[in-house]
Design an enzyme around this catalytic site. Sequence first.
Site, PDB file in Angstrom:
ATOM      1  N   ASP A  32      -1.877  -1.983   6.107  1.00 33.96           N
ATOM      2  CA  ASP A  32      -1.045  -0.901   6.644  1.00 33.96           C
ATOM      3  C   ASP A  32       0.282  -1.466   7.164  1.00 33.96           C
ATOM      4  OD1 ASP A  32      -2.002  -2.111   8.923  1.00 33.96           O
ATOM      5  OD2 ASP A  32      -2.625  -0.250   9.917  1.00 33.96           O
ATOM      6  N   SER A  33       0.455  -2.796   7.053  1.00 33.76           N
ATOM      7  CA  SER A  33       1.763  -3.411   7.294  1.00 33.76           C
ATOM      8  C   SER A  33       2.802  -2.807   6.352  1.00 33.76           C
ATOM      9  CB  SER A  33       1.684  -4.930   7.076  1.00 33.76           C
ATOM     10  OG  SER A  33       1.066  -5.234   5.839  1.00 33.76           O
ATOM     11  N   ASP A  83      -6.701  -1.266   3.966  1.00 34.90           N
ATOM     12  CA  ASP A  83      -6.712  -1.036   5.415  1.00 34.90           C
ATOM     13  C   ASP A  83      -6.995   0.428   5.717  1.00 34.90           C
ATOM     14  OD1 ASP A  83      -6.426  -3.102   7.209  1.00 34.90           O
ATOM     15  OD2 ASP A  83      -4.236  -3.180   7.042  1.00 34.90           O
ATOM     16  N   LYS A 115     -10.799  -2.498   5.444  1.00 38.46           N
ATOM     17  CA  LYS A 115     -10.648  -3.303   6.665  1.00 38.46           C
ATOM     18  C   LYS A 115     -10.307  -2.360   7.798  1.00 38.46           C
ATOM     19  CE  LYS A 115      -6.904  -6.086   7.513  1.00 38.46           C
ATOM     20  NZ  LYS A 115      -6.334  -5.428   8.704  1.00 38.46           N
ATOM     21  N   GLU A 126      -9.521  -2.294  12.263  1.00 38.23           N
ATOM     22  CA  GLU A 126      -9.209  -3.112  13.436  1.00 38.23           C
ATOM     23  C   GLU A 126     -10.161  -2.798  14.580  1.00 38.23           C
ATOM     24  OE1 GLU A 126      -5.085  -2.585  14.509  1.00 38.23           O
ATOM     25  OE2 GLU A 126      -4.384  -3.128  12.505  1.00 38.23           O
ATOM     26  N   GLU A 133      -6.250 -12.500  14.099  1.00 36.81           N
ATOM     27  CA  GLU A 133      -4.775 -12.468  14.107  1.00 36.81           C
ATOM     28  C   GLU A 133      -4.209 -12.923  15.449  1.00 36.81           C
ATOM     29  OE1 GLU A 133      -2.895  -8.964  12.487  1.00 36.81           O
ATOM     30  OE2 GLU A 133      -0.912  -9.602  13.195  1.00 36.81           O
TER      31      GLU A 133
END
Length: 274
Positions: A25-26, A64, A94, A96, A163
């Site tokens: 999602d960057s 993501d 993925k 978070e 991270e």
Amino acid sequence: MLAAYDATMARLLDRAGIDALLVGDSLGTVILGYDTTLPVTLDVMIHHSRAVSNGAKRALVIADMPFLTYQVSVSETVRNAGRLIQEGGAAAVKLEGGAAVADSVRRLVDVGIPVMGHVGLTPQSVHRLGGYRAVGKTPREASEIIEDARAVERAGAFAVVLESIPDAVAAAITAELKIPTIGIGAGPACDGQVLVSYDAFGLFDVFVPRFVKQYARLGEAMVNAAKEYIADVQQGKFPGGEHSVSMEQPVKKEQPVKNEQPVKNEQPGKKAAG
Ligand code: KIV
């Protein structure tokens, strides 16, 4: 692992032999120009996942889950992750967080969706963290991150991204967990590494995080190539004969081209539209 967002990048990285492609999602910052990843929606992630899946023939494609698609309820999480697999063509998702998302991770794994965890600096929590900063520097923060990594492993994640945490904390997690750790700003002890491709190849230069190594300067190369193109066009050097199509037989000037009708009612001095 490298983050990729489109089919061409995926095809090139696949050809280079990358193991896994993350549709991160960057893309919110790198592709869409936002300041954070928070505005990225599920539909946008599906769109880019589809492109990466189309380009990748061998690498594992992981998509993501964007902000608010897995925090509301477990059933919504399953439906949203399912769309990334079904419509986006990803093989895994993925998300978070650690202990807070463990129930969702467990349920996704139960229904057959492989999950990669992501602990340490979690960019979707930028406002709670008070900015993008390394975390886990104090003993309290470090033990919270270790506990989060344990929680996602217990819940069934097949790997976990670490991270922006101190090398020593990443090394301790890597030594303890059975699943692979994939580091970004987490030192060399991790089992694997991930970078955003636009960072690694010098395409994204709005800011360059300390943990990024630029393996190429494609941004500079693109600017120079674009300058050369502009100059060529302005000087009439492009397109050349080799880029142009010629007719098999030259057209005689007085002979109208087939099917071309004379323009009726053309006003003197004015060109017909179209
Ligand atoms: O969104 C992303 O690209 C990521 C990586 C930086 C791990 O989450």
